[in-house]
Scaffold this motif. Structure first.
Motif, short mmCIF file in Angstrom:
data_model
loop_
_atom_site.label_atom_id
_atom_site.label_comp_id
_atom_site.label_asym_id
_atom_site.label_seq_id
_atom_site.Cartn_x
_atom_site.Cartn_y
_atom_site.Cartn_z
N ILE A 1 40.20 48.68 28.94
CA ILE A 1 40.15 47.21 29.02
C ILE A 1 40.12 46.80 30.48
O ILE A 1 41.02 47.15 31.25
N GLU A 2 39.09 46.07 30.84
CA GLU A 2 38.95 45.56 32.20
C GLU A 2 39.04 44.04 32.17
O GLU A 2 38.50 43.40 31.27
N HIS A 3 39.73 43.46 33.16
CA HIS A 3 39.93 42.02 33.21
C HIS A 3 39.17 41.40 34.37
O HIS A 3 38.81 42.07 35.33
N ILE A 4 39.00 40.10 34.27
CA ILE A 4 38.24 39.39 35.30
C ILE A 4 39.01 39.34 36.61
O ILE A 4 40.23 39.16 36.64
N VAL A 5 38.29 39.54 37.69
CA VAL A 5 38.81 39.34 39.04
C VAL A 5 37.80 38.43 39.74
O VAL A 5 36.63 38.77 39.84
N GLY A 6 38.24 37.26 40.22
CA GLY A 6 37.31 36.34 40.87
C GLY A 6 36.63 35.43 39.86
O GLY A 6 37.21 35.05 38.86
N ASP A 7 35.38 35.09 40.14
CA ASP A 7 34.62 34.12 39.35
C ASP A 7 34.01 34.80 38.14
O ASP A 7 33.15 35.68 38.27
N SER A 8 34.42 34.39 36.93
CA SER A 8 33.94 35.04 35.71
C SER A 8 32.45 34.78 35.49
O SER A 8 31.71 35.67 35.06
N ASN A 9 32.00 33.56 35.78
CA ASN A 9 30.58 33.26 35.58
C ASN A 9 29.69 34.10 36.48
O ASN A 9 28.60 34.53 36.08
N GLN A 10 30.15 34.34 37.70
CA GLN A 10 29.38 35.18 38.62
C GLN A 10 29.32 36.62 38.11
O GLN A 10 28.25 37.25 38.15
N LYS A 11 30.44 37.11 37.61
CA LYS A 11 30.49 38.48 37.07
C LYS A 11 29.56 38.62 35.86
O LYS A 11 28.78 39.58 35.77
N ILE A 12 29.63 37.67 34.94
CA ILE A 12 28.78 37.73 33.75
C ILE A 12 27.32 37.53 34.14
O ILE A 12 26.42 38.16 33.57
N GLY A 13 27.08 36.68 35.13
CA GLY A 13 25.71 36.48 35.61
C GLY A 13 25.10 37.76 36.14
O GLY A 13 23.90 38.03 35.92
#
Length: 548
Positions: free
Chosen positions: A73-85
């Motif tokens: 399981i990995e969690h968001i670090v920073g901006d989630s929209n940027q990561k998903i983008g």
């Protein structure tokens, strides 16, 4: 002479280590090929936290033994929209993904797999779990891409606040004689009086009122006007016509921003509210320097859990259902909801064999025994059952199961929310969430909790809140907004405009407030508001029809 022998010995050792490593990897690959253990990745953009492999927890190990599957399981670090983008642009995804606000973007990009046939063929327990909302879960193309958490099996009024409220530091309430604020004016009067008496708290400057505006965490700024006006979940829905309207350019929002502008002029508003990130916000709450804030308790939960274990129990907070003026019926508690999280999806690039293994793992989670394991744990260890079949926890078990370290090790956090789980009650009448079980809540209250319950003449902390009106359309963010549509354009542009304009309005000199508000309103009304309202209204009407 010895140097040459040493060199040859090192070469031999390295060669042997490489051989052993290769054999080990070969054996591991062979083991996985034989179906012993398969490790996949679940990226959760809805939550910060410690990355963990599920098999490193007690529950996860049990699931691995039953299914041969575990998850990193990995969690968001920073901006989630940027990561998903970045995922969308590269086409490279983890096997399971909770994309939070970018869920529809991933669907539109073809990043999620349709799950209908997989569930029908391989996951009877999952199919049963989602049966009440099976049609509701379908996208406009008829496919199911997302498995939400919190599938309702009956409404239970929670004894404690986990949803939206206006929170006040307990020490302020105690010192001022346990005042009961009902209106927004009364709320900030308490904050002002206490803050003036205590310019510092816990060795640092007092923060009278703070809020969070970071990444997808925007509700603390966007939602209060609707709640203060007696609406549910941040939008305005006409109960009779189901007509939907946004409130950002309405008088109720002006009234809320004017109040924030007023408290800012008095030095009561946290000037870092618009620049702090999520971790910095949590650190402020847990520092014991904040007097008040608005939001769902779960959003600040990590910090509030820390305060609950603090040596000074008066550092904790109490929530109130604040409205603009007396006579307005509060609607802070969520109504019975059939979809209460963005949910997870299985992504493209996952082989057919892996798709079957993963869906069978999720099917195992959906079994009632697994659901009880995920929420209650193990009978005799984390809960007991009385002669009437009612689940309860002893004081020792309550103390144990509220410790973060134990929750991490046991798997309550890793395998709880964000996976396919129920909400409400089991068919045997026990609450799915132990915190909603009266037998647990009453025993969990410590002496200071009881002090406040007695002071406000209530038995549970939600007794101050009105039970919610039925809202079969809830939650509204389940609406599908097509990428590139006018509605999607409004959604993004309005967020950007609000994030850019609200700070100017709130931090302005009071003499300039009207000018700043009118400037914002003029820009806001250039956006395709009606297109967005139409999409939400169509969604609300469709949801109501599906739930008949």
């Amino acid at each position: 002479m010895f140097r040459g022998k040493t060199k040859l010995l090192l070469v031999g050792l390295i060669t042997m280590l490489l051989f052993v490593t290769a054999c080990s990897n070969k054996e591991k690959a062979s083991s996985e090929k034989d179906g012993d253990v398969f490790t996949y990745t679940f990226f959760n953009a809805s939550s910060t936290g410690k990355d963990v492999n599920t098999a490193d927890t007690k529950i996860g190990k049990m699931f691995e033994e039953a299914t041969g599957v575990n998850f990193d399981i990995e969690h968001i670090v920073g901006d989630s929209n940027q990561k998903i983008g970045t995922m969308i642009a590269s086409g490279e995804y983890p096997e399971l993904l909770n994309a939070q606000n970018a869920t529809n973007d991933v669907i539109d990009a073809g990043g999620f797999l349709p799950l209908n046939d997989l569930i029908e063929e391989h996951a009877p327990n999952l199919r049963k779990l989602y049966d009440p909302i099976w049609e509701k879960m379908k996208n406009e193309d008829g496919n199911i891409y997302i498995l939400p958490s919190g599938v309702s099996n009956g409404y239970v009024k929670p004894p404690n606040i986990d949803q939206n409220a206006f929170f006040i530091r307990r020490d302020a309430l105690k010192e001022l004689g346990y005042p009961h604020p009902k209106t927004v004016d009364e709320y900030f009067e308490i904050i002002e009086e206490y803050s003036k008496k205590h310019p510092t708290l816990n060795g640092a400057k007092t923060i009278p009122y703070t809020l969070l505006q970071y990444d997808w965490h925007v509700g603390q700024l966007f939602d209060p006007p609707a709640f203060l006006a007696g609406e549910q979940e941040g939008i305005m829905v006409d109960d009779e016509t189901l007509e939907v309207s946004v409130h950002h350019n309405k008088d109720i929002t002006k009234k809320w921003l004017e109040k924030l502008n007023e408290i800012n002029a008095k030095g009561l508003f946290d000037q870092e509210s618009f620049t702090q990130n999520y971790d910095e916000y949590l650190a402020k709450i847990s520092s014991g320097r904040v007097v008040g804030f608005f939001g769902p308790r779960w959003e600040s939960g990590t910090a509030l859990d820390t305060l609950e274990q603090d040596d000074d129990p008066y550092n904790d907070f109490m929530g109130f259902p604040i409205v603009f003026e007396e006579g307005i019926k509060d609607q802070y508690l969520n109504p019975e909801s059939f979809v209460t999280s963005p949910g997870m999806g299985m992504t493209t690039g996952t082989s057919e064999e892996d798709q079957v293994r993963i869906i069978k793992f999720l099917d195992h989670i959906a079994k009632i025994d697994s659901q009880k394991l995920i929420t209650w744990g193990i009978e005799g260890e984390t809960y007991e059952v009385n002669e009437e079949g009612r689940f309860y926890r002893t004081e020792e078990q309550i103390a144990l199961t509220t410790k973060e370290e134990f929750r991490d090790e046991f798997g309550f956090k890793a395998l709880g929310w964000y996976w396919p789980i129920m909400s409400g009650t089991f068919n045997d009448g026990n609450a799915v969430d132990p915190n909603n079980q009266p037998e647990v809540a009453e025993l969990a209250y410590d002496e200071v909790d009881k002090e406040f319950l007695d002071a406000y003449k209530i038995e549970t902390f939600t007794d101050l809140f009105t039970e919610p009106d039925p809202a079969p359309w809830f939650p509204f963010w389940d609406a599908v907004i097509e990428t590139g549509s006018e509605a999607q354009l409004y959604d993004q542009q309005s967020r950007d405009l609000i994030k850019r304009s609200y700070p100017d309005i709130i931090l302005a000199d009071p003499a300039d407030f009207d000018d700043e508000w009118n400037k914002f309103k003029k820009e806001f009304e250039k956006l395709p508001v009606e297109a967005y309202e139409k999409v939400l209204e169509d969604s609300v009407k469709r949801e109501v029809e599906l739930m008949k």
